[in-house]
Design a protein around this motif. Structure first.
Motif, PDB file in Angstrom:
ATOM      1  N   SER A   1     -89.325  73.964 -92.826  1.00  0.00           N
ATOM      2  CA  SER A   1     -90.120  74.846 -91.963  1.00  0.00           C
ATOM      3  C   SER A   1     -89.217  75.472 -90.907  1.00  0.00           C
ATOM      4  O   SER A   1     -88.109  74.999 -90.656  1.00  0.00           O
ATOM      5  CB  SER A   1     -91.255  74.078 -91.276  1.00  0.00           C
ATOM      6  OG  SER A   1     -90.719  73.098 -90.391  1.00  0.00           O
TER       7      SER A   1
ATOM      8  N   THR B   1     -89.042  79.199 -87.944  1.00  0.00           N
ATOM      9  CA  THR B   1     -89.277  80.622 -87.720  1.00  0.00           C
ATOM     10  C   THR B   1     -88.054  81.236 -87.063  1.00  0.00           C
ATOM     11  O   THR B   1     -87.565  80.711 -86.057  1.00  0.00           O
ATOM     12  CB  THR B   1     -90.506  80.849 -86.813  1.00  0.00           C
ATOM     13  OG1 THR B   1     -91.654  80.220 -87.386  1.00  0.00           O
ATOM     14  CG2 THR B   1     -90.780  82.335 -86.643  1.00  0.00           C
TER      15      THR B   1
ATOM     16  N   SER C   1     -82.942  91.345 -91.710  1.00  0.00           N
ATOM     17  CA  SER C   1     -84.165  90.553 -91.513  1.00  0.00           C
ATOM     18  C   SER C   1     -85.057  90.632 -92.747  1.00  0.00           C
ATOM     19  O   SER C   1     -85.642  89.620 -93.176  1.00  0.00           O
ATOM     20  CB  SER C   1     -84.924  91.046 -90.279  1.00  0.00           C
ATOM     21  OG  SER C   1     -84.155  90.895 -89.101  1.00  0.00           O
TER      22      SER C   1
ATOM     23  N   ARG D   1     -85.903  87.422 -95.040  1.00  0.00           N
ATOM     24  CA  ARG D   1     -87.296  86.967 -95.158  1.00  0.00           C
ATOM     25  C   ARG D   1     -87.622  86.562 -96.603  1.00  0.00           C
ATOM     26  O   ARG D   1     -88.277  85.547 -96.841  1.00  0.00           O
ATOM     27  CB  ARG D   1     -88.239  88.070 -94.678  1.00  0.00           C
ATOM     28  CG  ARG D   1     -89.698  87.666 -94.653  1.00  0.00           C
ATOM     29  CD  ARG D   1     -90.589  88.773 -94.115  1.00  0.00           C
ATOM     30  NE  ARG D   1     -90.592  89.951 -94.973  1.00  0.00           N
ATOM     31  CZ  ARG D   1     -90.016  91.114 -94.656  1.00  0.00           C
ATOM     32  NH1 ARG D   1     -89.385  91.258 -93.512  1.00  0.00           N
ATOM     33  NH2 ARG D   1     -90.078  92.131 -95.495  1.00  0.00           N
TER      34      ARG D   1
ATOM     35  N   ALA E   1     -88.098  82.407 -97.730  1.00  0.00           N
ATOM     36  CA  ALA E   1     -89.526  82.099 -97.888  1.00  0.00           C
ATOM     37  C   ALA E   1     -89.781  80.865 -98.756  1.00  0.00           C
ATOM     38  O   ALA E   1     -90.659  80.050 -98.434  1.00  0.00           O
ATOM     39  CB  ALA E   1     -90.268  83.307 -98.451  1.00  0.00           C
TER      40      ALA E   1
ATOM     41  N   ASP F   1     -89.996  81.412 -92.016  1.00  0.00           N
ATOM     42  CA  ASP F   1     -90.477  82.776 -91.812  1.00  0.00           C
ATOM     43  C   ASP F   1     -89.467  83.559 -90.978  1.00  0.00           C
ATOM     44  O   ASP F   1     -88.785  82.982 -90.112  1.00  0.00           O
ATOM     45  CB  ASP F   1     -91.823  82.755 -91.084  1.00  0.00           C
ATOM     46  CG  ASP F   1     -92.731  83.892 -91.519  1.00  0.00           C
ATOM     47  OD1 ASP F   1     -92.219  84.843 -92.150  1.00  0.00           O
ATOM     48  OD2 ASP F   1     -93.926  83.843 -91.230  1.00  0.00           O
TER      49      ASP F   1
ATOM     50  N   LEU G   1     -89.293  87.064 -88.616  1.00  0.00           N
ATOM     51  CA  LEU G   1     -90.096  88.070 -87.934  1.00  0.00           C
ATOM     52  C   LEU G   1     -89.195  89.005 -87.149  1.00  0.00           C
ATOM     53  O   LEU G   1     -88.123  88.612 -86.684  1.00  0.00           O
ATOM     54  CB  LEU G   1     -91.083  87.405 -86.970  1.00  0.00           C
ATOM     55  CG  LEU G   1     -91.838  86.179 -87.485  1.00  0.00           C
ATOM     56  CD1 LEU G   1     -92.662  85.566 -86.365  1.00  0.00           C
ATOM     57  CD2 LEU G   1     -92.716  86.542 -88.663  1.00  0.00           C
TER      58      LEU G   1
ATOM     59  N   ARG H   1    -100.516  83.243 -89.884  1.00  0.00           N
ATOM     60  CA  ARG H   1     -99.866  84.197 -90.797  1.00  0.00           C
ATOM     61  C   ARG H   1     -99.397  85.396 -89.974  1.00  0.00           C
ATOM     62  O   ARG H   1    -100.084  86.411 -89.888  1.00  0.00           O
ATOM     63  CB  ARG H   1    -100.836  84.625 -91.892  1.00  0.00           C
ATOM     64  CG  ARG H   1    -100.182  85.463 -92.976  1.00  0.00           C
ATOM     65  CD  ARG H   1    -101.117  85.697 -94.155  1.00  0.00           C
ATOM     66  NE  ARG H   1    -100.528  86.584 -95.143  1.00  0.00           N
ATOM     67  CZ  ARG H   1     -99.636  86.224 -96.061  1.00  0.00           C
ATOM     68  NH1 ARG H   1     -99.230  84.966 -96.108  1.00  0.00           N
ATOM     69  NH2 ARG H   1     -99.148  87.083 -96.928  1.00  0.00           N
TER      70      ARG H   1
ATOM     71  N   ARG I   1     -97.432  88.758 -88.579  1.00  0.00           N
ATOM     72  CA  ARG I   1     -96.944  89.996 -89.177  1.00  0.00           C
ATOM     73  C   ARG I   1     -95.425  89.918 -89.297  1.00  0.00           C
ATOM     74  O   ARG I   1     -94.769  89.149 -88.596  1.00  0.00           O
ATOM     75  CB  ARG I   1     -97.334  91.196 -88.302  1.00  0.00           C
ATOM     76  CG  ARG I   1     -98.830  91.307 -88.050  1.00  0.00           C
ATOM     77  CD  ARG I   1     -99.205  92.711 -87.615  1.00  0.00           C
ATOM     78  NE  ARG I   1     -98.513  93.162 -86.431  1.00  0.00           N
ATOM     79  CZ  ARG I   1     -98.975  93.028 -85.190  1.00  0.00           C
ATOM     80  NH1 ARG I   1    -100.139  92.429 -84.980  1.00  0.00           N
ATOM     81  NH2 ARG I   1     -98.304  93.494 -84.161  1.00  0.00           N
ATOM     82  N   THR I   2     -94.871  90.739 -90.163  1.00  0.00           N
ATOM     83  CA  THR I   2     -93.411  90.754 -90.304  1.00  0.00           C
ATOM     84  C   THR I   2     -92.753  91.537 -89.178  1.00  0.00           C
ATOM     85  O   THR I   2     -91.591  91.300 -88.857  1.00  0.00           O
ATOM     86  CB  THR I   2     -93.003  91.364 -91.654  1.00  0.00           C
ATOM     87  OG1 THR I   2     -93.542  92.687 -91.754  1.00  0.00           O
ATOM     88  CG2 THR I   2     -93.514  90.519 -92.802  1.00  0.00           C
TER      89      THR I   2
END
Length: 283
Positions: A125, A127, A157, A161, A165, A170, A172, A238, A240-241
């Motif tokens: 996991s 971000t 980026s 991504r 994944a 993630d 962003l 969830r 946004r990108t």
């Protein structure tokens, strides 16, 4: 979010400082990184852990990541915010300065990402938040090298991504518009030093004036707008990108998307006070 661990680069001022504070207020354990320890004292008093790190120094980044893993046992959020804007005509900017801007804005962020990814993959996991700019989606006069770094970070980026994944990670992108920081005034000074004389001097005067006006203007958004977007993104189920936030970001990106190139060129030239139109040829 009480057990999450975050690393925020460029945390000594502006967007980085605001982001570190916003994440800490949300219960995240935050390491705020910058080159100079003395500029992190205010963050330390707010419970944020100061970390000396230079994103152009590999040993510095390795040591910083190792310290976080040693002390906290994990890392959940990386905010790549460190960067700067160096304006000047493409012809005038020395390649050494162009490379330095890429080293800070692109290679520094990506090298730090390389160093943290093994830990994120191992825990399944994480971000990664890359602070780019609306400048990664639009262009402005005399900002070629700066925009190139932001366009590159946007592309990296997107590719990253997809790559990470499958590991539960993630990626962003936050695209700030006009923000009330020292960035504009610093960029204006760099521009005058680079192109304030010579063939591009008239353009440099106009663009530097525009940058200073934006830096001291009341229309620009406070850094907290970006910090809030980061906090929202990393806590969303969830996310946004991309998050285009701050003064002018959404309309300017939309204009660049829908307008023909020369129409956009005219629009942005007028916005910074440059003459528009193409010179007539002799004969």
């Amino acid at each position: 979010m009480s057990t999450r661990i975050a690393l925020v680069t460029g945390a000594s001022s502006g967007i980085g400082e605001a982001t570190a504070r916003a994440l800490a207020a949300a219960g995240v354990v935050v390491y705020g990184a910058a080159r100079r320890l003395d500029r992190l004292e205010a963050l330390a008093s707010a419970g944020i852990r100061p970390l000396v790190m230079d994103v152009t120094d590999d040993d510095s980044m390795r040591a910083g990541v190792a310290r976080i893993i040693d002390e906290a046992g994990r890392l959940d959020v990386l905010v790549n915010n460190a960067g700067y804007g160096s304006y000047g005509a493409i012809e005038d900017v020395p390649l050494e300065e162009a490379r330095r801007q890429f080293d800070v804005n692109v290679f520094g962020a990506m090298r730090l990402t390389q160093l943290v990814l093994p830990h994120l993959r191992a825990q399944g996991s994480g971000t990664i938040v890359n602070i780019t700019s609306m400048g990664g989606r639009i262009h402005t006069p005399l900002g070629g090298w700066y925009h190139a770094t932001k366009y590159a970070l946007e592309a990296l980026s997107d590719c990253l991504r997809i790559e990470v994944a499958p590991f539960g990670i993630d990626v962003l992108v936050i695209e700030p518009g006009g923000i009330q920081t020292e960035w504009g005034a610093i960029a204006a000074g760099n521009l005058e030093g680079t192109s304030g004389t010579g063939a591009y001097a008239d353009q440099a005067v106009a663009v530097a004036s525009s940058l200073r006006s934006e830096a001291h203007g009341t229309r620009n958004s406070p850094p907290s707008v970006i910090a809030d977007a980061v906090a929202t993104a990393v806590t969303a189920r969830r996310p946004r990108t991309r998050y285009a936030v701050g003064f002018g970001a959404k309309p300017l990106i939309a204009a660049k998307t829908v307008l023909p190139d020369r129409t956009y060129d005219t629009l942005i030239s007028r916005a910074v006070g440059l003459p528009t139109g193409r010179p007539r040829t002799a004969g």
